[in-house]
Scaffold this motif. Structure first.
Motif, PDB file in Angstrom:
ATOM      1  N   PRO A  24      70.172 -66.185  77.761  1.00  0.00           N
ATOM      2  CA  PRO A  24      68.736 -66.286  78.019  1.00  0.00           C
ATOM      3  C   PRO A  24      68.379 -67.603  78.693  1.00  0.00           C
ATOM      4  O   PRO A  24      69.004 -68.624  78.425  1.00  0.00           O
ATOM      5  CB  PRO A  24      68.117 -66.196  76.628  1.00  0.00           C
ATOM      6  CG  PRO A  24      69.150 -65.578  75.778  1.00  0.00           C
ATOM      7  CD  PRO A  24      70.459 -65.985  76.337  1.00  0.00           C
ATOM      8  N   ALA A  25      67.372 -67.537  79.555  1.00  0.00           N
ATOM      9  CA  ALA A  25      66.937 -68.751  80.257  1.00  0.00           C
ATOM     10  C   ALA A  25      65.444 -68.694  80.442  1.00  0.00           C
ATOM     11  O   ALA A  25      64.823 -67.643  80.299  1.00  0.00           O
ATOM     12  CB  ALA A  25      67.636 -68.835  81.599  1.00  0.00           C
ATOM     13  N   SER A  26      64.850 -69.806  80.789  1.00  0.00           N
ATOM     14  CA  SER A  26      63.412 -69.807  81.085  1.00  0.00           C
ATOM     15  C   SER A  26      63.204 -69.373  82.535  1.00  0.00           C
ATOM     16  O   SER A  26      64.142 -69.366  83.339  1.00  0.00           O
ATOM     17  CB  SER A  26      62.845 -71.215  80.881  1.00  0.00           C
ATOM     18  OG  SER A  26      63.337 -72.059  81.906  1.00  0.00           O
ATOM     19  N   TRP A  27      61.958 -68.947  82.857  1.00  0.00           N
ATOM     20  CA  TRP A  27      61.648 -68.541  84.235  1.00  0.00           C
ATOM     21  C   TRP A  27      61.870 -69.712  85.197  1.00  0.00           C
ATOM     22  O   TRP A  27      62.367 -69.524  86.299  1.00  0.00           O
ATOM     23  CB  TRP A  27      60.213 -68.026  84.320  1.00  0.00           C
ATOM     24  CG  TRP A  27      60.098 -66.601  83.876  1.00  0.00           C
ATOM     25  CD1 TRP A  27      59.596 -66.156  82.720  1.00  0.00           C
ATOM     26  CD2 TRP A  27      60.526 -65.460  84.618  1.00  0.00           C
ATOM     27  NE1 TRP A  27      59.674 -64.794  82.649  1.00  0.00           N
ATOM     28  CE2 TRP A  27      60.249 -64.332  83.811  1.00  0.00           C
ATOM     29  CE3 TRP A  27      61.129 -65.280  85.869  1.00  0.00           C
ATOM     30  CZ2 TRP A  27      60.535 -63.035  84.228  1.00  0.00           C
ATOM     31  CZ3 TRP A  27      61.421 -63.985  86.276  1.00  0.00           C
ATOM     32  CH2 TRP A  27      61.132 -62.880  85.461  1.00  0.00           C
ATOM     33  N   GLU A  28      61.494 -70.924  84.765  1.00  0.00           N
ATOM     34  CA  GLU A  28      61.647 -72.083  85.661  1.00  0.00           C
ATOM     35  C   GLU A  28      63.108 -72.257  86.051  1.00  0.00           C
ATOM     36  O   GLU A  28      63.451 -72.390  87.215  1.00  0.00           O
ATOM     37  CB  GLU A  28      61.148 -73.376  84.972  1.00  0.00           C
ATOM     38  CG  GLU A  28      59.656 -73.528  84.926  1.00  0.00           C
ATOM     39  CD  GLU A  28      59.019 -72.597  83.894  1.00  0.00           C
ATOM     40  OE1 GLU A  28      59.741 -72.127  82.964  1.00  0.00           O
ATOM     41  OE2 GLU A  28      57.822 -72.284  84.021  1.00  0.00           O
ATOM     42  N   GLU A  29      63.948 -72.170  85.024  1.00  0.00           N
ATOM     43  CA  GLU A  29      65.376 -72.373  85.291  1.00  0.00           C
ATOM     44  C   GLU A  29      65.914 -71.274  86.211  1.00  0.00           C
ATOM     45  O   GLU A  29      66.648 -71.539  87.165  1.00  0.00           O
ATOM     46  CB  GLU A  29      66.145 -72.375  83.959  1.00  0.00           C
ATOM     47  CG  GLU A  29      67.613 -72.747  84.134  1.00  0.00           C
ATOM     48  CD  GLU A  29      68.435 -72.545  82.865  1.00  0.00           C
ATOM     49  OE1 GLU A  29      67.840 -72.179  81.827  1.00  0.00           O
ATOM     50  OE2 GLU A  29      69.650 -72.738  82.922  1.00  0.00           O
ATOM     51  N   ALA A  30      65.528 -70.075  85.928  1.00  0.00           N
ATOM     52  CA  ALA A  30      66.033 -68.948  86.707  1.00  0.00           C
ATOM     53  C   ALA A  30      65.578 -69.038  88.160  1.00  0.00           C
ATOM     54  O   ALA A  30      66.366 -68.850  89.090  1.00  0.00           O
ATOM     55  CB  ALA A  30      65.555 -67.635  86.089  1.00  0.00           C
TER      56      ALA A  30
ATOM     57  N   THR B 224      63.526 -61.915  78.719  1.00  0.00           N
ATOM     58  CA  THR B 224      63.605 -63.209  79.437  1.00  0.00           C
ATOM     59  C   THR B 224      64.650 -63.046  80.538  1.00  0.00           C
ATOM     60  O   THR B 224      65.469 -62.121  80.486  1.00  0.00           O
ATOM     61  CB  THR B 224      64.107 -64.352  78.514  1.00  0.00           C
ATOM     62  OG1 THR B 224      65.433 -64.029  78.099  1.00  0.00           O
ATOM     63  CG2 THR B 224      63.222 -64.530  77.303  1.00  0.00           C
ATOM     64  N   PRO B 225      64.629 -63.958  81.549  1.00  0.00           N
ATOM     65  CA  PRO B 225      65.701 -63.916  82.553  1.00  0.00           C
ATOM     66  C   PRO B 225      67.027 -64.251  81.880  1.00  0.00           C
ATOM     67  O   PRO B 225      67.050 -64.936  80.841  1.00  0.00           O
ATOM     68  CB  PRO B 225      65.312 -65.016  83.540  1.00  0.00           C
ATOM     69  CG  PRO B 225      63.883 -65.307  83.284  1.00  0.00           C
ATOM     70  CD  PRO B 225      63.645 -65.009  81.848  1.00  0.00           C
TER      71      PRO B 225
END
Lengths: 593, 348
Positions: free
Chosen positions: B287-293, B274-275
């Motif tokens: 860890p973060a979601s793609w949207e957040e990143a 994950t990003p």
């Protein structure tokens, strides 16, 4: 009194090895000492280094020519020079006891020397001497009066066939090459003479290098090549040196380079040294080697005449083939066809060796019977032992038995009995030679020289050799005979190049003509010729043994016992069958069976 | 076009085609060992020999150009005998250890022995005993299993342009080796392994996995660069046992060191899945979601642009991108952000 004196000292590799240089130096010193250059005795005295004259067994050979008369001395060494100069040159009395005998003349008189005739008579390092005997006339004639097409036709008409082994018609090969559309073509002289015991190409280059160069000029003109290579083995330093001298001289005189002999034809010739791989005599491997690759053959077709050096149409001719070209141009195709047999025209240079009285280099008209070569030129078998076979064509040739002794020596004749012309090696074998051992000997060579590319040759020749070794060591099984035959046939039929295709010839021909010898090794565990040591038993005959102890002393493994002046015995359990006792006994008391 | 007859069947081929190619067009099976249609013909194994009317001896079909009106025979008792002897000779100098050989099941020699029903060989004798030089991380070499087909030498020279290996010695002692018989020192593309017909060359990473049974095959695309070579992953459970590539792909089965051997990341514990974002200065990556990143990257880019101008931003694209991705990347920088500060890692 003014006499023209010429002393010719044989300075081929054979001559030099026998001491030619020392003899030549001794003549120089002696002349200086007794003042032969003094006008009172001699008007003009020249010392010559000459190439091979063929009778290497009698080296150093020296000719002393006074005006128009010539005498030949054999086995000359430097100690004999003083007397030769004093008696023959100063007193005009030839030294009879040192002159060559009748057999020297028989040796030469039965030959027909197109190629070798000049060898031994001109200085190979002087282009003037070559020009003096009509050299480069053929090149001039071709360039001035003949078209490339005419030249090819003339060679075609002569019936000349490749002297390197396969016997392919030279003119036809040239025409294939010339017929290709190409921006460049090459001519290559194959001087990678690799057969053990063969030295004809070396002798021709050492003795008359310009003949080969002239042949290449004519060939290059006929096919339209502007660059040529002479691929010669590095183990031939004298030949290489003389070639270099000859190439430089030919270039200086305008026989090589731009606008040869005033024509618009250009040719540059280069020397390429081979590193001694036997397989590089095979034309596609030779091409790979010139290109800087590992000397491995390529599959044919395409043939080099269509796609050769650097992918361009290329002609590869053997030294002897090229040396035949100038005489054919000078004297005409009809003259050439008048010599030789129906399908094999001209002469063949042969290296005659083995159990024969006169070993050396000979040149015979094609079609001469084997018998005449062996007995008239060769002088018969050494020690008047019984003739057994003659092995022709180098290590991949076959063994020809007594029953074919009248066979005419030409391409078809030799092939019909399972042998081949090859490059012209001829090894005479007598009753003391074991044919299984001979086959093993030649296989040892070809097996080591296999390039390793194709499976039948790489592994097949190895397995053939192993079976032969087994048989000579008494380990042969009855099934080995069929196995040997089948494997030899398969290696012959499935191999990539000429090396593998012909390597089984010694096996196949000895199996055909001397099967009984194989059978004796396998079934009776005996070697009829008493050669294969592991099959021999040494013992001492009590009625002949005087108890001198010579055999006991010679035995390295202490297998012989016995008191002095008592009969000695061999302990078979200890004996390693080396044969030292046999050689040491002066009373014929040691027997091998 | 050239018309010829093979085993009584007419066939037409392009000028320059070989007899073997013509036979394959007719789906006639001729055994080969040293042949690979992607490489120059070699003519060494002598198995593809055929009889051609007018030629005195069998010739190799892989090297012989087809000519007009040629009449070819591919099967005869004589040809069969020669082929069989050739395979027997190879077997006489080959370790008979298929049970424990890494190449088993993917070995042309094994297939040939089966085809000619050769349990053993009539020829017994010396076998090669080459020392194993084996220090490099990728290529496992077992010279005693080498059949000298020359495929590895040719692929290295003709396809890779490296020439890291060649022939040494003569005759029975011939072998394929790097210069001076030292250890391999090359780019380890492993093309040699891909073409090796026996177990002489294999991948070191393959050791410890099943050879054929139990492996699952998955077709995929290499993610290392924009070439997008097609891969076949041979997996065992969750692990990759080896990577190969099929000849009928756009990359013709050729791979580089990354595609062929660089697959351990797939199951690595250190692999990013994950990003990650460092939410606090001095804090750790979380860890973060793609949207957040992506939102974070977009807002920061706009932020910088408005404070310092578009030329304060620069972009470096990875060679992993395809051409299309590369195009979009520069478009984003030139048109979206308004700077020419954009480059690609393969350029420097």
């Amino acid at each position: 009194m003014s006499r023209k004196i010429t002393v010719n000292v044989c300075m081929g590799t054979g001559g030099i090895a026998a001491g030619g240089s020392t003899v030549m130096e001794a003549f120089r010193q002696e002349f200086a000492e007794v003042g032969v250059d003094n006008a009172r005795v001699v008007e003009k005295c020249r010392l010559h280094k000459v190439g091979c004259r063929g009778f290497c067994a009698r080296d150093v050979l020296v000719d002393i020519a006074i005006d128009d008369q010539s005498w030949t001395y054999q086995y000359v060494d430097e100690k004999m020079v003083k007397r030769l100069v004093a008696e023959h040159i100063l007193d005009n009395k030839p030294v009879e006891q040192w002159l060559v005998g009748d057999d020297y003349h028989t040796f030469h008189d039965n030959q027909e020397k197109i190629i070798l005739g000049v060898l031994g008579h001109i200085d190979p390092e002087s282009i003037d001497e070559y020009i003096g005997i009509g050299g480069y006339k053929a090149a001039e004639k071709v360039l001035a009066t003949m078209t490339p097409q005419d030249t090819i036709e003339e060679i075609k008409r002569s019936g000349l066939r490749g002297r390197g082994g396969a016997g392919f018609p030279t003119g036809l090969k040239w025409s294939f090459c010339a017929a290709n559309q190409a921006d460049r073509r090459y001519i290559i002289c194959n001087a990678d003479e690799g057969d053990p015991g063969a030295f004809m190409d070396r002798s021709v280059i050492e003795g008359n290098p310009h003949a080969v160069i002239e042949g290449m000029i004519i060939g290059a003109y006929a096919i339209g090549a502007d660059t040529g290579y002479i691929y010669i083995r590095a183990e031939y330093p004298l030949a290489v040196q003389r070639l270099k001298i000859a190439l430089a001289a030919a270039k200086e005189r305008g026989f090589l380079g731009k606008g040869i002999c005033g024509s618009s034809f250009d040719l540059d010739l280069k020397i390429k040294l081979g590193a001694g791989a036997f397989v590089c005599g095979e034309e596609t491997a030779l091409i790979a080697s010139i290109e800087g690759e590992r000397g491995m053959p390529r599959a044919k077709p395409p043939f080099p005449a269509n796609k050769g050096l650097w992918g361009k149409p290329t002609i590869i001719n053997n030294v002897e083939t090229l040396a035949n070209i100038p005489p054919i141009i000078n004297r005409g195709a009809e003259w050439f066809t008048s010599i030789g047999s129906e399908k094999s025209k001209g002469t063949k240079v042969i290296a005659l060796t083995g159990k024969i009285r006169n070993t050396g280099l000979i040149e015979i008209p094609m079609g001469m019977p084997l018998k005449k070569i062996i007995y008239d030129i060769g002088g018969g078998i050494e020690g008047d032992r019984l003739f057994k076979a003659v092995q022709t064509g180098g290590p991949s040739g076959g063994c020809i038995p007594q029953q074919h002794i009248d066979l005419p020596v030409d391409y078809e004749g030799l092939k019909s009995v399972g042998s081949m012309m090859g490059s012209g090696g001829m090894v005479v074998l007598d009753e003391t030679d074991c044919m299984v051992n001979i086959a093993k000997f030649f296989l040892t060579f070809t097996q080591e020289e296999s390039c390793g590319k194709c499976v039948p040759c790489r592994i097949g020749t190895k397995r053939l050799l192993e079976i032969l070794t087994r048989i000579t060591e008494g380990e042969g099984k009855p099934s080995d005979l069929d196995l040997l035959q089948e494997l030899a046939e398969d290696v012959r039929d499935a191999s990539l190049c000429g090396l593998g295709m012909s390597a089984p010839n010694p096996v196949l021909s000895t199996l055909k003509y001397f099967r009984h010898e194989y059978e004796a090794h396998i079934f009776q565990k005996k070697c009829p010729a008493k050669v294969c040591s592991k099959l021999l038993t040494f013992y001492i005959r009590p009625d002949h043994c005087v108890g001198c102890g010579a055999c006991k002393k010679a035995c390295a493994v202490k297998a012989i016992s016995g008191e002095l002046k008592q009969v000695h015995q061999v302990d078979q359990a200890l004996c390693i069958k080396c044969g030292s006792c046999f050689d040491a006994c002066k009373f014929n008391a040691v027997i091998k069976e | 076009m050239i018309s010829l007859t093979i085993d009584n069947q007419p066939v037409e081929v392009e000028a320059g085609a070989t007899v073997l190619e013509a036979a394959r067009k007719l789906r006639i099976d001729i055994p080969t060992l040293c042949h690979d249609s992607r490489l120059k013909p070699h003519g060494a194994c002598r198995l593809c020999i055929v009889e051609i009317a007018g030629m005195p001896k069998p010739v190799t079909s892989c090297t012989t150009p087809a000519t007009e009106k040629m009449v070819v025979t591919t099967q005869s008792a004589h040809l069969n005998r020669l082929r069989k002897t050739t395979v027997e000779l190879l077997l006489s100098d080959h370790p008979n250890d298929c049970m424990i050989c890494i190449g088993s099941g993917d070995c042309k020699l094994q297939e040939l022995a089966y085809r000619f029903n050769l349990r053993g060989s009539r020829f017994r004798g010396k076998m090669r005993a080459h020392d194993r030089i084996d220090e490099n991380p990728f290529v496992q070499r077992d010279q005693n299993k080498c059949v000298l087909c020359g495929l590895c030498v040719r692929v290295c020279e003709e396809i890779q342009g490296v020439g890291a290996i060649g022939y040494a010695n003569r005759g029975f002692e011939s072998k394929i080796t790097p210069p001076f018989e030292k250890e391999l020192s090359c780019e380890f593309c492993g093309q040699c392994i891909a073409v090796c017909p026996t177990g002489a060359l294999s991948g070191k990473l393959w050791v410890g996995y099943p050879r054929q049974q139990g492996l699952e095959k998955t077709e995929t695309t290499c993610s290392y660069c924009g070439c997008g070579c097609n891969l076949t992953l041979h997996t065992y459970g969750k692990s990759i046992a080896k990577v190969t590539s099929r000849q009928d792909n756009h990359n013709r089965g050729w791979l580089c060191v990354k595609g062929r051997f660089g697959y351990e990341f797939v199951t690595s514990n250190e692999r990013l899945t994950t990003p990650l974002i460092r939410r606090q200065k001095g804090g750790s990556l979380e860890p973060a979601s793609w949207e957040e990143a992506l939102d974070l990257v977009a807002s920061r880019l706009l932020d910088i642009k408005s404070k310092h101008g578009p030329d304060a931003v620069g972009g470096l694209a990875s060679a992993r991108c395809t051409n299309e991705e590369g195009y979009l990347f520069q478009k984003m920088f030139r048109a979206g952000i308004g700077t020419n500060n954009v480059d690609h890692c393969a350029r420097y």
